[in-house]
Enzyme design. Structure first.
Site, PDB file in Angstrom:
ATOM      1  N   LYS A  64      38.979  50.396  46.099  1.00 48.39           N
ATOM      2  CA  LYS A  64      39.211  49.143  46.825  1.00 48.39           C
ATOM      3  C   LYS A  64      38.180  48.939  47.916  1.00 48.39           C
ATOM      4  O   LYS A  64      38.011  47.834  48.415  1.00 48.39           O
ATOM      5  CB  LYS A  64      40.612  49.130  47.418  1.00 48.39           C
ATOM      6  CG  LYS A  64      40.789  50.188  48.485  1.00 48.39           C
ATOM      7  CD  LYS A  64      41.910  49.872  49.432  1.00 48.39           C
ATOM      8  CE  LYS A  64      41.973  50.928  50.501  1.00 48.39           C
ATOM      9  NZ  LYS A  64      41.810  50.445  51.849  1.00 48.39           N
ATOM     10  N   LYS A 121      38.368  62.606  55.192  1.00 52.19           N
ATOM     11  CA  LYS A 121      38.761  61.403  55.932  1.00 52.19           C
ATOM     12  C   LYS A 121      38.424  61.508  57.408  1.00 52.19           C
ATOM     13  O   LYS A 121      38.128  60.506  58.052  1.00 52.19           O
ATOM     14  CB  LYS A 121      40.263  61.140  55.766  1.00 52.19           C
ATOM     15  CG  LYS A 121      40.641  60.569  54.418  1.00 52.19           C
ATOM     16  CD  LYS A 121      42.012  59.906  54.508  1.00 52.19           C
ATOM     17  CE  LYS A 121      42.495  59.441  53.145  1.00 52.19           C
ATOM     18  NZ  LYS A 121      43.881  58.945  53.204  1.00 52.19           N
ATOM     19  N   LYS A 147      34.400  56.598  41.298  1.00 49.21           N
ATOM     20  CA  LYS A 147      35.745  56.083  41.029  1.00 49.21           C
ATOM     21  C   LYS A 147      35.853  54.611  41.401  1.00 49.21           C
ATOM     22  O   LYS A 147      35.261  54.181  42.385  1.00 49.21           O
ATOM     23  CB  LYS A 147      36.759  56.869  41.884  1.00 49.21           C
ATOM     24  CG  LYS A 147      37.584  57.868  41.095  1.00 49.21           C
ATOM     25  CD  LYS A 147      38.506  58.655  41.993  1.00 49.21           C
ATOM     26  CE  LYS A 147      39.878  58.044  42.079  1.00 49.21           C
ATOM     27  NZ  LYS A 147      40.853  58.991  42.694  1.00 49.21           N
TER      28      LYS A 147
END
Ligand code: TRP
Length: 351
Positions: free
Chosen positions: A215, A120, A212
């Protein structure tokens, strides 16, 4: 060692918009099922949400909406807010307080090895928030504030759960002498069991069976959102990427076919069958036959949830009252834990 702790489930979901089939099958379905066997606490982790830049979490209006949306999804899927505790993290101050104590237990080296932080933070680590670095410590505080013994999470959270175990073990050791004096012969915190939901419930993108479902994928056709209506769901299934072969009759035949594997997996998870059972019924079928069956099933299972979410979201006051009630009940449990921590550490407190 965990035997002497009452069995309790805790899990958290970040408040993000666009909840999708992956969140539902990977997490929420399990949460619902676990209510039968355990006392469960389900938390919308808004303190975690603000660890990334505001442009990513979207600011106050988006955060409020997303917190209510996750709550609505919990309720619509069948989490019972009377039997279980449902609340948002920031309403219970113990999460932040216990994080401070755990900051002084966890080691820099442990946190430096967290792969999610590295991912991240990316290249610009100097510019990551301190909160992002500390994210796993807050997660340990979430779990241990309730002395939860079982935590259902996806396999991407396994390393964070191990950190929570390490923190519990180190706290129990570092303060062992005083913990024993206070009458806890098996340590103060349980060493939590991960319940990794595993690859069976890992839902992949409808456009690329190796990624995966997410969103943040720019294509809305890559995912089925929990708020999609029946027509949209059916259309997304129809347009899902496939290969030209018919379905195999054994799961071995799915190994090199990620898209076929994903669609069979989704069918299995939605119907509560194994992939083997699905292939017993559909092996040999062309996708032109399987996709409509999958679309019907997805609409049957998901559109009532979407409908119920819409109904709940039309009355935000009702959702907020449920979260408030959950927060009061959560605060009672967490507050008691934290009084015990203060007592062990020697923080004076009025009785
Ligand atoms: N980090 C988890 C995720 O992104 C969310 C989370 C926060 C959580 N606190 C938790 C999960 C405590 C389980 C237990 O999925």
């Amino acid at each position: 060692m965990t035997d002497t702790f009452p069995q309790r489930v805790f899990s958290g979901v970040q408040p993000t918009g666009n909840l999708h089939l992956g969140n539902y099958l990977g997490a929420i379905v399990n949460f619902v099922a676990m209510q039968k066997t355990y006392d469960c606490i389900y938390c919308v982790v808004d303190l975690h949400a603000i660890t990334v830049p505001i442009s990513v979490w979207g600011g106050p209006a988006a955060l409020k909406q997303a917190t209510r949306e996750v709550t609505a999804a919990f309720l619509a899927a069948g989490i019972d807010p009377v039997k279980s505790i449902v609340f948002n993290q920031s309403q219970v101050s113990t999460h932040a307080e216990l994080t401070w104590v755990f900051n002084c237990v966890a080691r820099m080296g442990w946190l430096s090895r967290m792969t999610q932080f590295k991912e991240k933070a990316g290249k610009d680590r100097e510019n990551a928030s301190v909160g992002l670095f500390d994210y796993p410590v807050l997660m340990a505080a979430d779990i241990l504030a309730y002395r939860a013994t079982h935590v259902p999470v996806g396999d991407d959270q396994k390393q964070h759960l191990e950190l929570a175990r390490d923190i519990a073990i180190k706290f129990n050791n570092d303060f062992g002498e005083w913990i024993a004096e206070k009458g806890h012969p098996n340590g103060f915190f349980p060493v939590t069991e991960p319940m990794i939901t595993g690859p069976a419930t890992r839902v992949m993108s409808l456009r690329d069976g190796t990624k995966k479902m997410s969103k943040s994928d720019p294509s809305d056709y890559s995912r089925i959102n929990l708020t999609d209506d029946a027509d949209t769901i059916a259309q997304k299934v129809r347009k899902a990427k496939t290969d030209p072969e018919p379905l195999p009759s054994e799961t071995d035949g799915l190994k090199t076919r990620p898209e076929a594997d994903n669609l069979v997996g989704i069918y299995a998870a939605l119907s509560g069958l194994s992939k083997e059972a699905v292939l017993r019924d559909h092996g040999g079928s062309q996708f032109s036959a399987f996709k409509p069956a999958l679309a019907d099933l997805a609409v049957e299972k998901l559109s009532p949830i979407a409908g119920e979410m819409r109904r709940l979201l039309a009355d935000p006051g009702h959702i907020d009252r449920i979260l408030g009630d959950g927060a009061n009940r959560a605060a009672a449990v967490a507050g008691e834990t934290f009084r015990g921590v203060k007592d062990i550490l020697g923080f004076l407190q009025s009785r």
